[in-house]
Scaffold this motif. Structure first.
Motif, PDB file in Angstrom:
ATOM      1  N   ILE A  89      38.464  39.650  33.644  1.00 53.18           N
ATOM      2  CA  ILE A  89      39.757  38.950  33.667  1.00 53.18           C
ATOM      3  C   ILE A  89      40.799  39.982  34.093  1.00 53.18           C
ATOM      4  CG2 ILE A  89      41.464  37.651  32.344  1.00 53.18           C
ATOM      5  CD1 ILE A  89      39.321  37.011  30.291  1.00 53.18           C
ATOM      6  N   ILE A 119      38.396  36.378  37.021  1.00 53.09           N
ATOM      7  CA  ILE A 119      39.502  35.469  36.738  1.00 53.09           C
ATOM      8  C   ILE A 119      40.750  36.202  37.216  1.00 53.09           C
ATOM      9  CG2 ILE A 119      40.819  34.255  34.956  1.00 53.09           C
ATOM     10  CD1 ILE A 119      38.237  34.024  33.338  1.00 53.09           C
ATOM     11  N   GLN A 142      43.901  31.772  37.416  1.00 48.79           N
ATOM     12  CA  GLN A 142      44.387  31.439  36.073  1.00 48.79           C
ATOM     13  C   GLN A 142      45.709  30.639  36.087  1.00 48.79           C
ATOM     14  OE1 GLN A 142      44.609  34.821  33.457  1.00 48.79           O
ATOM     15  NE2 GLN A 142      46.330  33.917  32.390  1.00 48.79           N
ATOM     16  N   THR A 311      43.877  29.026  29.242  1.00 48.17           N
ATOM     17  CA  THR A 311      42.875  30.033  28.870  1.00 48.17           C
ATOM     18  C   THR A 311      41.528  29.360  28.602  1.00 48.17           C
ATOM     19  OG1 THR A 311      44.668  31.251  27.849  1.00 48.17           O
ATOM     20  CG2 THR A 311      42.438  31.989  27.336  1.00 48.17           C
ATOM     21  N   SER A 314      39.982  28.480  31.856  1.00 45.34           N
ATOM     22  CA  SER A 314      39.484  29.652  32.591  1.00 45.34           C
ATOM     23  C   SER A 314      38.179  30.154  31.977  1.00 45.34           C
ATOM     24  CB  SER A 314      40.492  30.800  32.539  1.00 45.34           C
ATOM     25  OG  SER A 314      41.660  30.452  33.204  1.00 45.34           O
ATOM     26  N   ALA A 318      34.696  29.612  33.933  1.00 46.84           N
ATOM     27  CA  ALA A 318      34.065  30.845  34.432  1.00 46.84           C
ATOM     28  C   ALA A 318      32.591  30.877  33.997  1.00 46.84           C
ATOM     29  CB  ALA A 318      34.812  32.067  33.912  1.00 46.84           C
TER      30      ALA A 318
END
Ligand SMILES: O=c1ccn([C@@H]2O[C@H](COP(=O)(O)OP(=O)(O)O)[C@@H](O)[C@H]2O)c(=O)[nH]1
Length: 325
Positions: A89, A119, A142, A311, A314, A318
């Protein structure tokens, strides 16, 4: 890392949402890692990844705010486990934050290239990194930082003609010369000295207090910077304060060229402007009815941030993607 730093708030928030999704946290101590001997560093890395097993998925929140060498060593240690997937991330790119760090860019991208999935804060950031050697093909954007908060702790102020700004006047020096009629509420530890007449110093608030006070003040949240190198970065990263204002239910004023410009316009979350003068004019000309509509649209959108959906999306997306060919 300082208790109040935005970087720390953001990383803790992601870890917290991860825990709610039943992830296990591998906490990383932020320290002067250059003082470690190779043996000390090795012991420390083993401690961090003690619970790791072959086949696990690891989210690496980058940077750890230790040195890049530390992050590289930690990643190498994680990579020793077979079948592990690493999702990096990208919170901040140190090489882009300050001109003096630019020399770190190549090595940083080499670090990102060791991930299975990225990310990234924005499409602009991904494109820029690709132009400079990024080869990771699997990624998602994101868009915004969440700001989990219970909406029952927020107020609904009808006030339209004020601005709010959360940021240190030493870093964002434009607040020091605030000479507009429109009041600016400043959330920061120190007030500028001398304090401009129309600047209201709110002091530093913890996250909950900040959101509550923003919602009480009403008006708009301002995302601004002093231009130059910092501005180049804001076209690629996500200002944390943007999520803060929106979660509090405040429409925003952002500089043209910011990474999330489109999202703001598409959802009627505020004004995108080239100068503060333009912002002041737009606010002056906006009818109360148009402001009420903008605020209603913002409050609807805010649910996403208040519940941490950016969040959550994401993290889960992912995993979904990294486990597929
Ligand atoms: O009184 C304050 C002022 C700021 N902040 C936090 O600091 C962020 C803004 O910090 P900074 O300007 O460093 O971040 P940027 O917006 O540039 O990412 C806000 O969103 C808040 O999370 C806070 O908690 N209390």
């Amino acid at each position: 890392m300082a208790k109040n730093s935005t970087a720390r708030i953001a990383q803790n928030m992601v870890a917290q949402i991860g825990k709610e999704l039943d992830f296990n946290e591998m906490g990383i101590y932020c320290y002067r890692d250059s003082t470690d001997t190779p043996e000390q560093l090795s012991g420390r890395l083993d401690g961090i990844i003690a619970a790791l097993e072959a086949g696990d998925i690891v989210f690496f929140q980058s940077p750890s705010w230790n040195s890049l060498k530390f992050d590289q060593a930690l990643l190498s240690r994680i990579r020793l486990y077979p079948e592990v997937k690493v999702i990096t991330i990208i919170h901040d790119v140190r090489a882009l934050m300050f001109e003096t760090n630019r020399y770190l860019l190549e090595e940083t991208i080499a670090f990102y290239n060791r991930a299975d999935f990225l990310i990234v804060p924005s499409q602009n950031m991904y494109d820029f990194l690709c132009e400079h050697g990024l080869t990771v093909k699997k990624y998602l954007v994101q868009h915004l930082w969440d700001q989990p908060v219970d909406p029952l702790t927020l107020y609904d102020s009808p006030t339209q003609k004020v601005l709010n700004f959360a940021g240190d006047p030493q870093k964002f020096t434009f607040v020091n010369d605030w000479n507009y009629d429109l009041p600016l509420h400043l959330f920061a530890k120190d007030a500028p000295d001398p304090k401009p007449a129309n600047l209201i110093h709110e002091g530093w608030k913890n996250s909950q207090e900040l959101l509550t006070q923003l919602s009480k003040n009403g008006g708009f949240g301002l995302v601004w910077n002093d231009g130059g190198y910092t501005f180049e970065y804001t076209s690629k990263y996500i200002a944390f304060k943007l999520g803060t204002y929106l979660a509090a239910g405040l429409p925003v004023i952002v500089p043209k060229g910011i990474s999330n410009e489109e999202l703001i316009l598409k959802n009627n979350l505020g004004f995108v402007v080239e100068t503060i003068d333009e912002a002041i004019q737009k606010i002056a000309e906006q009818s109360p009815a148009d402001y009420a509509q903008m605020k209603a649209d913002t409050k609807k959108f805010a649910k996403l941030l208040q519940n941490g959906y950016f969040t959550r999306r994401s993290l889960t997306d992912a995993i979904y993607q990294v486990l597929q060919k």
